[in-house]
Write a protein that holds these residues in place. Structure first.
Motif, PDB file in Angstrom:
ATOM      1  N   ILE A   9       0.840  -1.196   0.000  1.00  0.00           N
ATOM      2  CA  ILE A   9       0.000   0.000   0.000  1.00  0.00           C
ATOM      3  C   ILE A   9       0.873   1.244   0.000  1.00  0.00           C
ATOM      4  O   ILE A   9       1.620   1.485   0.944  1.00  0.00           O
ATOM      5  N   GLY A  12       5.015   4.936  -3.768  1.00  0.00           N
ATOM      6  CA  GLY A  12       6.071   5.941  -3.926  1.00  0.00           C
ATOM      7  C   GLY A  12       7.438   5.281  -3.951  1.00  0.00           C
ATOM      8  O   GLY A  12       7.588   4.102  -4.276  1.00  0.00           O
ATOM      9  N   LEU A  13       8.437   6.083  -3.572  1.00  0.00           N
ATOM     10  CA  LEU A  13       9.830   5.626  -3.610  1.00  0.00           C
ATOM     11  C   LEU A  13      10.017   4.283  -2.900  1.00  0.00           C
ATOM     12  O   LEU A  13      10.602   3.338  -3.428  1.00  0.00           O
ATOM     13  N   GLY A  15       7.528   2.183  -1.521  1.00  0.00           N
ATOM     14  CA  GLY A  15       6.574   1.139  -1.899  1.00  0.00           C
ATOM     15  C   GLY A  15       7.011   0.414  -3.162  1.00  0.00           C
ATOM     16  O   GLY A  15       6.956  -0.825  -3.234  1.00  0.00           O
ATOM     17  N   ASP A  33      -2.483   2.141  -4.379  1.00  0.00           N
ATOM     18  CA  ASP A  33      -2.279   3.576  -4.137  1.00  0.00           C
ATOM     19  C   ASP A  33      -3.614   4.268  -4.355  1.00  0.00           C
ATOM     20  O   ASP A  33      -4.529   3.701  -4.972  1.00  0.00           O
ATOM     21  N   ILE A  34      -3.726   5.525  -3.861  1.00  0.00           N
ATOM     22  CA  ILE A  34      -4.981   6.246  -4.098  1.00  0.00           C
ATOM     23  C   ILE A  34      -5.008   6.853  -5.497  1.00  0.00           C
ATOM     24  O   ILE A  34      -6.056   7.150  -6.020  1.00  0.00           O
ATOM     25  N   GLN A  38      -0.149   7.626 -10.206  1.00  0.00           N
ATOM     26  CA  GLN A  38       1.033   7.269  -9.409  1.00  0.00           C
ATOM     27  C   GLN A  38       1.376   5.791  -9.609  1.00  0.00           C
ATOM     28  O   GLN A  38       2.530   5.415  -9.718  1.00  0.00           O
ATOM     29  N   THR A 120       2.933   4.792   3.050  1.00  0.00           N
ATOM     30  CA  THR A 120       2.350   6.108   2.732  1.00  0.00           C
ATOM     31  C   THR A 120       3.265   7.215   3.260  1.00  0.00           C
ATOM     32  O   THR A 120       4.203   6.940   3.983  1.00  0.00           O
ATOM     33  N   PRO A 121       2.960   8.493   2.923  1.00  0.00           N
ATOM     34  CA  PRO A 121       3.821   9.584   3.401  1.00  0.00           C
ATOM     35  C   PRO A 121       3.917   9.612   4.930  1.00  0.00           C
ATOM     36  O   PRO A 121       3.059   9.088   5.626  1.00  0.00           O
ATOM     37  N   LEU A 126      -2.583  10.454   8.697  1.00  0.00           N
ATOM     38  CA  LEU A 126      -2.889   9.643   7.503  1.00  0.00           C
ATOM     39  C   LEU A 126      -2.627   8.161   7.781  1.00  0.00           C
ATOM     40  O   LEU A 126      -3.442   7.293   7.483  1.00  0.00           O
ATOM     41  N   ILE A 130      -5.225   4.942   7.813  1.00  0.00           N
ATOM     42  CA  ILE A 130      -5.083   3.728   6.992  1.00  0.00           C
ATOM     43  C   ILE A 130      -5.046   2.475   7.881  1.00  0.00           C
ATOM     44  O   ILE A 130      -5.710   1.479   7.594  1.00  0.00           O
ATOM     45  N   SER A 147       6.389   1.075   7.304  1.00  0.00           N
ATOM     46  CA  SER A 147       7.767   1.411   6.917  1.00  0.00           C
ATOM     47  C   SER A 147       8.237   2.720   7.527  1.00  0.00           C
ATOM     48  O   SER A 147       9.292   3.208   7.160  1.00  0.00           O
ATOM     49  N   THR A 148       7.475   3.282   8.429  1.00  0.00           N
ATOM     50  CA  THR A 148       7.813   4.616   8.941  1.00  0.00           C
ATOM     51  C   THR A 148       9.272   4.756   9.374  1.00  0.00           C
ATOM     52  O   THR A 148       9.844   3.844   9.963  1.00  0.00           O
ATOM     53  N   HIS A 170      11.243  -0.888   9.405  1.00  0.00           N
ATOM     54  CA  HIS A 170      11.834   0.328   8.818  1.00  0.00           C
ATOM     55  C   HIS A 170      12.980  -0.035   7.865  1.00  0.00           C
ATOM     56  O   HIS A 170      14.013  -0.554   8.301  1.00  0.00           O
ATOM     57  N   PRO A 171      12.803   0.259   6.559  1.00  0.00           N
ATOM     58  CA  PRO A 171      13.864  -0.066   5.605  1.00  0.00           C
ATOM     59  C   PRO A 171      14.824   1.106   5.451  1.00  0.00           C
ATOM     60  O   PRO A 171      14.613   2.181   6.011  1.00  0.00           O
ATOM     61  N   ASN A 173      16.610   3.390   2.428  1.00  0.00           N
ATOM     62  CA  ASN A 173      16.418   3.699   1.013  1.00  0.00           C
ATOM     63  C   ASN A 173      17.720   3.558   0.216  1.00  0.00           C
ATOM     64  O   ASN A 173      18.735   4.103   0.641  1.00  0.00           O
TER      65      ASN A 173
HETATM   66  P1  NAD Z   1       6.485   8.880  -1.227  1.00  0.00           P
HETATM   67  O1  NAD Z   1       5.932  10.237  -1.016  1.00  0.00           O
HETATM   68  O2  NAD Z   1       7.481   8.658  -2.300  1.00  0.00           O
HETATM   69  O3  NAD Z   1       5.272   7.872  -1.486  1.00  0.00           O
HETATM   70  C1  NAD Z   1       4.091   7.901  -0.744  1.00  0.00           C
HETATM   71  C2  NAD Z   1       3.015   7.215  -1.572  1.00  0.00           C
HETATM   72  O4  NAD Z   1       1.839   7.098  -0.777  1.00  0.00           O
HETATM   73  C3  NAD Z   1       2.607   7.987  -2.831  1.00  0.00           C
HETATM   74  O5  NAD Z   1       2.620   7.106  -3.934  1.00  0.00           O
HETATM   75  C4  NAD Z   1       1.186   8.460  -2.540  1.00  0.00           C
HETATM   76  O6  NAD Z   1       0.373   8.539  -3.700  1.00  0.00           O
HETATM   77  C5  NAD Z   1       0.722   7.349  -1.613  1.00  0.00           C
HETATM   78  N1  NAD Z   1      -0.415   7.714  -0.769  1.00  0.00           N
HETATM   79  C6  NAD Z   1      -0.720   8.900  -0.231  1.00  0.00           C
HETATM   80  N2  NAD Z   1      -1.848   8.805   0.500  1.00  0.00           N
HETATM   81  C7  NAD Z   1      -2.247   7.512   0.415  1.00  0.00           C
HETATM   82  C8  NAD Z   1      -3.347   6.777   0.942  1.00  0.00           C
HETATM   83  N3  NAD Z   1      -4.253   7.351   1.709  1.00  0.00           N
HETATM   84  N4  NAD Z   1      -3.437   5.478   0.654  1.00  0.00           N
HETATM   85  C9  NAD Z   1      -2.515   4.871  -0.131  1.00  0.00           C
HETATM   86  N5  NAD Z   1      -1.470   5.516  -0.660  1.00  0.00           N
HETATM   87  C10 NAD Z   1      -1.339   6.818  -0.388  1.00  0.00           C
HETATM   88  O7  NAD Z   1       7.059   8.446   0.198  1.00  0.00           O
HETATM   89  P2  NAD Z   1       8.228   7.374   0.472  1.00  0.00           P
HETATM   90  O8  NAD Z   1       9.551   8.048   0.408  1.00  0.00           O
HETATM   91  O9  NAD Z   1       7.981   6.162  -0.343  1.00  0.00           O
HETATM   92  O10 NAD Z   1       7.968   7.056   2.030  1.00  0.00           O
HETATM   93  C11 NAD Z   1       6.944   6.168   2.438  1.00  0.00           C
HETATM   94  C12 NAD Z   1       7.214   5.750   3.873  1.00  0.00           C
HETATM   95  O11 NAD Z   1       8.475   5.117   3.937  1.00  0.00           O
HETATM   96  C13 NAD Z   1       7.269   6.902   4.880  1.00  0.00           C
HETATM   97  O12 NAD Z   1       6.663   6.500   6.061  1.00  0.00           O
HETATM   98  C14 NAD Z   1       8.738   7.102   5.107  1.00  0.00           C
HETATM   99  O13 NAD Z   1       9.049   7.589   6.391  1.00  0.00           O
HETATM  100  C15 NAD Z   1       9.251   5.692   4.972  1.00  0.00           C
HETATM  101  N6  NAD Z   1      10.670   5.629   4.604  1.00  0.00           N
HETATM  102  C16 NAD Z   1      11.143   6.445   3.612  1.00  0.00           C
HETATM  103  C17 NAD Z   1      12.512   6.394   3.294  1.00  0.00           C
HETATM  104  C18 NAD Z   1      13.072   7.288   2.215  1.00  0.00           C
HETATM  105  O14 NAD Z   1      14.292   7.479   2.174  1.00  0.00           O
HETATM  106  N7  NAD Z   1      12.236   7.815   1.308  1.00  0.00           N
HETATM  107  C19 NAD Z   1      13.359   5.505   3.971  1.00  0.00           C
HETATM  108  C20 NAD Z   1      12.825   4.667   4.950  1.00  0.00           C
HETATM  109  C21 NAD Z   1      11.475   4.747   5.269  1.00  0.00           C
END
Ligand code: NAD
Length: 341
Positions: A9, A12-13, A15, A33-34, A38, A120-121, A126, A130, A147-148, A170-171, A173
Motif C-alpha cells: 500500500i 512511492g519511492l 513502496g 495507491d490512491i 502514481q 504512505t507519506p 494519515l 489507513i 515502513s515509517t 523500517h527499511p 532507502n
Molecule cells: P512517497 O511520497 O514517495 O510515497 C508515498 C506514496 O503514498 C505515494 O505514492 C502516494 O500517492 C501514496 N499515498 C498517499 N496517500 C495515500 C493513501 N491514503 N493510501 C494509499 N497511498 C497513499 O514516500 P516514500 O519516500 O515512499 O515514504 C513512504 C514511507 O516510507 C514513509 O513512512 C517514510 O518515512 C518511509 N521511509 C522512507 C525512506 C526514504 O528514504 N524515502 C526511507 C525509509 C522509510
C-alpha cells in the motif's frame, strides 16, 4: 504451487522498491495507491529499473526480469485488495499486503498470515487512518507493518483491535540495494509477530534486526544523527571544510563500515574488545567529553554547508537526479561485491 501474494500500500519511492524486493523473492505483488497515475508511473519506473538491472547482471532472485514484472499488478481499492487476501487465504495461498509500510505475510506450516505493509507519506494522522481502515478489514492472522522512518509504534498502533499483529519494519532507502530492516514492536505486539516478520524479511533476502522496544529514531537514525551532529559541530567550528568532512566518511570510516560495524572494529583493532577498552577507554572518554551540545542546524553553519554542497551538486532536479543515479550505481556495485564475499 501458486506464488505467495503480497499487497503493497503506497507506490512511492519506498513502496515500489518493496514491490521489487518481493517480486525478486518470487511473491505475487499487488501495489495499492490512491492515485492511478502514481501507480502507472510506479509500474513504468519498476519496469525500467528491473530491465536495467538484468542488463547489468545485478537483478536479484532466480526469476528473469519479465517473470518478476509479471508478478506485479496494481490496485486502487484497498478493500478489494484485502478482500482478495481473504479469498487467497481460503485458497490456502500465502498473502502479503504491502501498504505504504504495512506488510502482510504468512508463516510456515500452512497457517496463513497476512502482513499489510504500509508505505504512505510520513504523516501520523494519515497513517493512523489507513491502519484504522485495515484494522476493520483484516483477520487475526494478518500482520500489519509500517515502513515509517520515525513514528513510534505506540503512536501508530495504540487502540487498534489487531495491535498484537502490528509492527514497524523500517527499511533503508533504497531497500533493493540496502538490505537492512529495523523491526520495532509496539509494547503490545505479540512476540510471534516479531518472529514472523523477521523470518519474512530473511526469506526475501533483506537483513533484519530486532529492537526489543521502541525508541526515538530507532537505531539506524540514532547512529546517523550522532555522526551528523558531530560533523556539523566540526564544520561549524571551522575545524574542517564540508568537503573534507564528507571525505572522512566516504574514504575513511565508511570503507570499513560497509563490511564491519563499530563494535567489530573495536574487536579487530586490538586483541579483542576487552583489550581495546583497556587501551582506548580513557582516550575515548577524553574525546567524548569535548563533544558540544545538540546543534540547531540553522544559521551560519547551515549556510556554509549548503553553499559547499550546492557548488558540488547544484540544487536543481537534473543535477540531484544525476548524483542519485550515480549513488545507486555505486550501491549496486557494492551490493554485488558483498554477495561475492
Ligand atoms: P512517497 O511520497 O514517495 O510515497 C508515498 C506514496 O503514498 C505515494 O505514492 C502516494 O500517492 C501514496 N499515498 C498517499 N496517500 C495515500 C493513501 N491514503 N493510501 C494509499 N497511498 C497513499 O514516500 P516514500 O519516500 O515512499 O515514504 C513512504 C514511507 O516510507 C514513509 O513512512 C517514510 O518515512 C518511509 N521511509 C522512507 C525512506 C526514504 O528514504 N524515502 C526511507 C525509509 C522509510
Amino acid at each position: 504451487m501458486e506464488p505467495s501474494q503480497v499487497a503493497i500500500i503506497g507506490s512511492g519511492l519506498i513502496g515500489r522498491s518493496w514491490a521489487m524486493v518481493f517480486a525478486a523473492g518470487g511473491f505475487k505483488v499487488k501495489l495499492y495507491d490512491i492515485a492511478q497515475q502514481q501507480l502507472m508511473s510506479a509500474l513504468e519506473n519498476i519496469r525500467q529499473q528491473v530491465k536495467e538491472m538484468e542488463k547489468l547482471g545485478v537483478l536479484k532472485g532466480a526469476l528473469s526480469a519479465d517473470q518478476q514484472l509479471a508478478l506485479i499488478s496494481v490496485c486502487t481499492d484497498l478493500k478489494a485488495a484485502v478482500e482478495g487476501a481473504t479469498f487467497i487465504q481460503i485458497s490456502l495461498k500465502v498473502l502479503v499486503l504491502y501498504l505504504i509500510f504495512y506488510d502482510c505475510f504468512y508463516n510456515k506450516l500452512l497457517h496463513l498470515v497476512m502482513r499489510p505493509k504500509e508505505c504512505t507519506p510520513e504523516n501520523l494522522e494519515l497513517k493512523k487512518k489507513i491502519f484504522g481502515q485495515l484494522d476493520l478489514i483484516v483477520d487475526d492472522n494478518v500482520i500489519l507493518s509500517s515502513s515509517t522512518s520515525c513514528l513510534l509504534p505506540s503512536k501508530l498502533f495504540t487502540g487498534l483491535k489487531h495491535v498484537k499483529q502490528c509492527i514497524v519494519s523500517h527499511p533503508v532507502n533504497p531497500p533493493y540495494f540496502v538490505p537492512l530492516v529495523e523491526i520495532v514492536p509496539h509494547p503490545e505486539t505479540d512476540p510471534s509477530t516479531t518472529e514472523r516478520t523477521y523470518a519474512l524479511m530473511k526469506k526475501i533476502g533483506q537483513s533484519p534486526v530486532k529492537l526489543s522496544r521502541e525508541i526515538e529514531g530507532f537505531v539506524l537514525n540514532r547512529l546517523q544523527y550522532a555522526v551528523i551532529s558531530e560533523a556539523w559541530r566540526l564544520v561549524g567550528e571551522g575545524v574542517i571544510s564540508p568537503t573534507d568532512l564528507d571525505l572522512v566518511m566516504s574514504d575513511g570510516l565508511g570503507m570499513r563500515y560497509a563490511f564491519i560495524g563499530p563494535l567489530e572494529t573495536m574487536h579487530l583493532n586490538a586483541e579483542g574488545v576487552s583489550n581495546y577498552c583497556e587501551r582506548y577507554a580513557e582516550g575515548m572518554r577524553l574525546v567524548l567529553n569535548t563533544f558540544g551540545p545538540v546543534p540547531e542546524f540553522s544559521g551560519e553553519t547551515a549556510q556554509k554547508v549548503n553553499q559547499a554542497l550546492s557548488e558540488k551538486i547544484p540544487v536543481v532536479p537534473k543535477a540531484l537526479d544525476a548524483r542519485r543515479k550515480w549513488r545507486d550505481e555505486c550501491l549496486t556495485g557494492l551490493a554485488k561485491l558483498k554477495t561475492q564475499m
